[in-house]
Structure formats: structure tokens, C-alpha cells
Design a protein around this motif. Sequence first.
Motif, PDB file in Angstrom:
ATOM      1  N   LYS A 135     -18.341 -51.658-102.046  1.00 22.24           N
ATOM      2  CA  LYS A 135     -18.445 -52.831-101.852  1.00 22.24           C
ATOM      3  C   LYS A 135     -17.259 -53.243-102.537  1.00 22.24           C
ATOM      4  O   LYS A 135     -16.217 -54.397-102.228  1.00 22.24           O
ATOM      5  N   LEU A 136     -17.315 -53.810-103.946  1.00 22.69           N
ATOM      6  CA  LEU A 136     -16.326 -54.204-104.359  1.00 22.69           C
ATOM      7  C   LEU A 136     -15.166 -53.434-104.641  1.00 22.69           C
ATOM      8  O   LEU A 136     -14.383 -53.978-104.563  1.00 22.69           O
ATOM      9  N   LYS A 137     -14.971 -51.869-104.853  1.00 22.19           N
ATOM     10  CA  LYS A 137     -13.779 -51.546-104.139  1.00 22.19           C
ATOM     11  C   LYS A 137     -13.397 -51.387-103.070  1.00 22.19           C
ATOM     12  O   LYS A 137     -11.741 -51.489-103.395  1.00 22.19           O
ATOM     13  N   THR A 138     -13.933 -52.000-102.154  1.00 22.89           N
ATOM     14  CA  THR A 138     -13.096 -52.441-100.692  1.00 22.89           C
ATOM     15  C   THR A 138     -12.609 -53.631-101.249  1.00 22.89           C
ATOM     16  O   THR A 138     -11.641 -53.807-100.652  1.00 22.89           O
ATOM     17  N   GLU A 139     -13.355 -54.737-102.155  1.00 24.34           N
ATOM     18  CA  GLU A 139     -12.365 -55.225-102.204  1.00 24.34           C
ATOM     19  C   GLU A 139     -11.441 -55.671-102.619  1.00 24.34           C
ATOM     20  O   GLU A 139     -10.356 -56.211-102.655  1.00 24.34           O
ATOM     21  N   LEU A 140     -11.589 -54.783-103.832  1.00 22.42           N
ATOM     22  CA  LEU A 140     -10.207 -53.765-105.027  1.00 22.42           C
ATOM     23  C   LEU A 140      -9.179 -54.192-104.336  1.00 22.42           C
ATOM     24  O   LEU A 140      -7.968 -54.362-104.273  1.00 22.42           O
ATOM     25  N   SER A 141      -9.323 -52.556-102.892  1.00 30.51           N
ATOM     26  CA  SER A 141      -8.028 -52.295-102.910  1.00 30.51           C
ATOM     27  C   SER A 141      -7.584 -53.798-101.538  1.00 30.51           C
ATOM     28  O   SER A 141      -6.210 -53.635-101.646  1.00 30.51           O
ATOM     29  N   LYS A 151      -7.106 -61.529-109.256  1.00 31.81           N
ATOM     30  CA  LYS A 151      -9.028 -61.195-108.845  1.00 31.81           C
ATOM     31  C   LYS A 151      -9.008 -59.419-108.595  1.00 31.81           C
ATOM     32  O   LYS A 151      -9.954 -58.941-109.155  1.00 31.81           O
ATOM     33  N   ALA A 152      -8.004 -58.764-108.510  1.00 29.31           N
ATOM     34  CA  ALA A 152      -7.769 -57.243-108.616  1.00 29.31           C
ATOM     35  C   ALA A 152      -8.933 -56.573-110.291  1.00 29.31           C
ATOM     36  O   ALA A 152      -9.322 -56.092-110.260  1.00 29.31           O
ATOM     37  N   ALA A 153      -8.475 -57.223-110.966  1.00 23.98           N
ATOM     38  CA  ALA A 153      -8.129 -56.922-112.854  1.00 23.98           C
ATOM     39  C   ALA A 153      -9.393 -57.143-112.574  1.00 23.98           C
ATOM     40  O   ALA A 153     -10.490 -56.521-113.285  1.00 23.98           O
ATOM     41  N   GLU A 154     -10.057 -58.352-111.773  1.00 25.44           N
ATOM     42  CA  GLU A 154     -11.275 -59.213-112.656  1.00 25.44           C
ATOM     43  C   GLU A 154     -12.601 -58.192-111.413  1.00 25.44           C
ATOM     44  O   GLU A 154     -13.613 -57.295-112.399  1.00 25.44           O
ATOM     45  N   LEU A 155     -12.515 -57.556-110.498  1.00 23.99           N
ATOM     46  CA  LEU A 155     -12.408 -56.712-109.716  1.00 23.99           C
ATOM     47  C   LEU A 155     -12.571 -55.342-110.773  1.00 23.99           C
ATOM     48  O   LEU A 155     -14.227 -54.885-110.079  1.00 23.99           O
ATOM     49  N   ARG A 156     -11.685 -55.668-110.471  1.00 24.69           N
ATOM     50  CA  ARG A 156     -12.287 -53.522-112.063  1.00 24.69           C
ATOM     51  C   ARG A 156     -12.630 -53.329-112.864  1.00 24.69           C
ATOM     52  O   ARG A 156     -13.881 -53.032-112.959  1.00 24.69           O
ATOM     53  N   ASP A 157     -12.672 -54.904-113.792  1.00 19.99           N
ATOM     54  CA  ASP A 157     -13.449 -55.459-114.703  1.00 19.99           C
ATOM     55  C   ASP A 157     -15.311 -54.793-114.607  1.00 19.99           C
ATOM     56  O   ASP A 157     -16.084 -54.223-115.036  1.00 19.99           O
ATOM     57  N   LYS A 158     -15.825 -55.940-112.820  1.00 17.64           N
ATOM     58  CA  LYS A 158     -16.477 -55.914-112.887  1.00 17.64           C
ATOM     59  C   LYS A 158     -17.552 -54.071-112.213  1.00 17.64           C
ATOM     60  O   LYS A 158     -18.679 -53.657-112.465  1.00 17.64           O
ATOM     61  N   ILE A 159     -16.263 -53.584-111.601  1.00 18.52           N
ATOM     62  CA  ILE A 159     -16.437 -52.041-111.047  1.00 18.52           C
ATOM     63  C   ILE A 159     -16.984 -51.531-112.316  1.00 18.52           C
ATOM     64  O   ILE A 159     -18.130 -50.560-111.991  1.00 18.52           O
TER      65      ILE A 159
END
Length: 167
Positions: A135-141, A151-159
Motif C-alpha cells: 500500500k505504501l509503495k503505491t502511495e509512494l508512486s 511526502k515521498a521521502a516520508e513514505l520511503r522511510d516508512k517502507i
Amino acid sequence: MLCQNCKQNEASISYMQVINGAVTKVSLCEDCAHEKKIKPIDINIPFSVKDLFASLMDMDKSSTYEAEKEKACPKCRSTYSRFQSLGKVGCEACYETFKDELSPLIRRVQIKGEHIGKIPEHAAFDIKRKREITKLKTELSHAIQAEEFEKAAELRDKIKLLEKEVG
């Protein structure tokens, strides 16, 4: 309540009658209902899941399907007509083989077109984490496409954090 027809016996059967858009409730005794050939409905009519699927599948029949009726699964050799009669597929490969026929049925039965299923307790943590990562990878994309780089950097870190937990 007395029968509305003979006005002598106790009414035991009621039904709604619609005439020119006017709805009327009619109550009859068993004798009058029998005379008028009105049969009571048995609420406890048993049905099977097989019958339910069969009735749903009958709504999807098309002329192109008739020509392909005996297409068989390459893994278990099961046919779509076998699925119709039994109400279940032969193996996991049947879902891909009969995708065109099964997709509308699955959407009607499950609302979503995707089967998620139950998660075994012993594997729940890993499976939930993997779904979260997906789900997070989809949001990152989407964030990258929308040029929302913070936001992308935050998602990358969470992943990355979740991937370490899953191992």
C-alpha cells in the motif's frame, strides 16, 4: 382476523395485491386460498451455495461463452461447466483460466473484485506488514508522480522501516 372472502373462518394467509398501482393487503382462510389457488410461501426453503452460484452465473451467459464452454484448466483439466455444476473451482490455476467468466461473479459476491481471505494467526504479522508495504509503495508512486517529494521521502522511510521488521 376473519377471512375477507368467506367472512367465517380465521384468516391464516395474507398477501399483498397490486391492481393499477393500488396496494391492498388480503387475508384469507386456507380453504378460500386453496379455491383461489394461492399457495403459502415457506420461508424456510433450503438453498445451497451451489444453487446460488448457478443462478448468478446464468445471468452472465453470452453467445461468445457458449463457443468456449469446454475450455479446460491446464493444471487440473477442470472445465467451466464442472464449476457451474459443483460451485467450486478445481485448483488455483482455474481462477486465471476462467478469469473472464469468474470475474463478474466474484465482483457480485464479494463486492470487491479481489479476494483477500483470512490471515492465519501465526502468519498475521508478516502478511499485514507486507500488505502495508504494498500500500505504501503505491502511495509512494502516486506522490512521486504528483511531485510531492517530501511526502515521498516520508513514505520511503516508512517502507524501509517496515521491510526491516519483516526481514
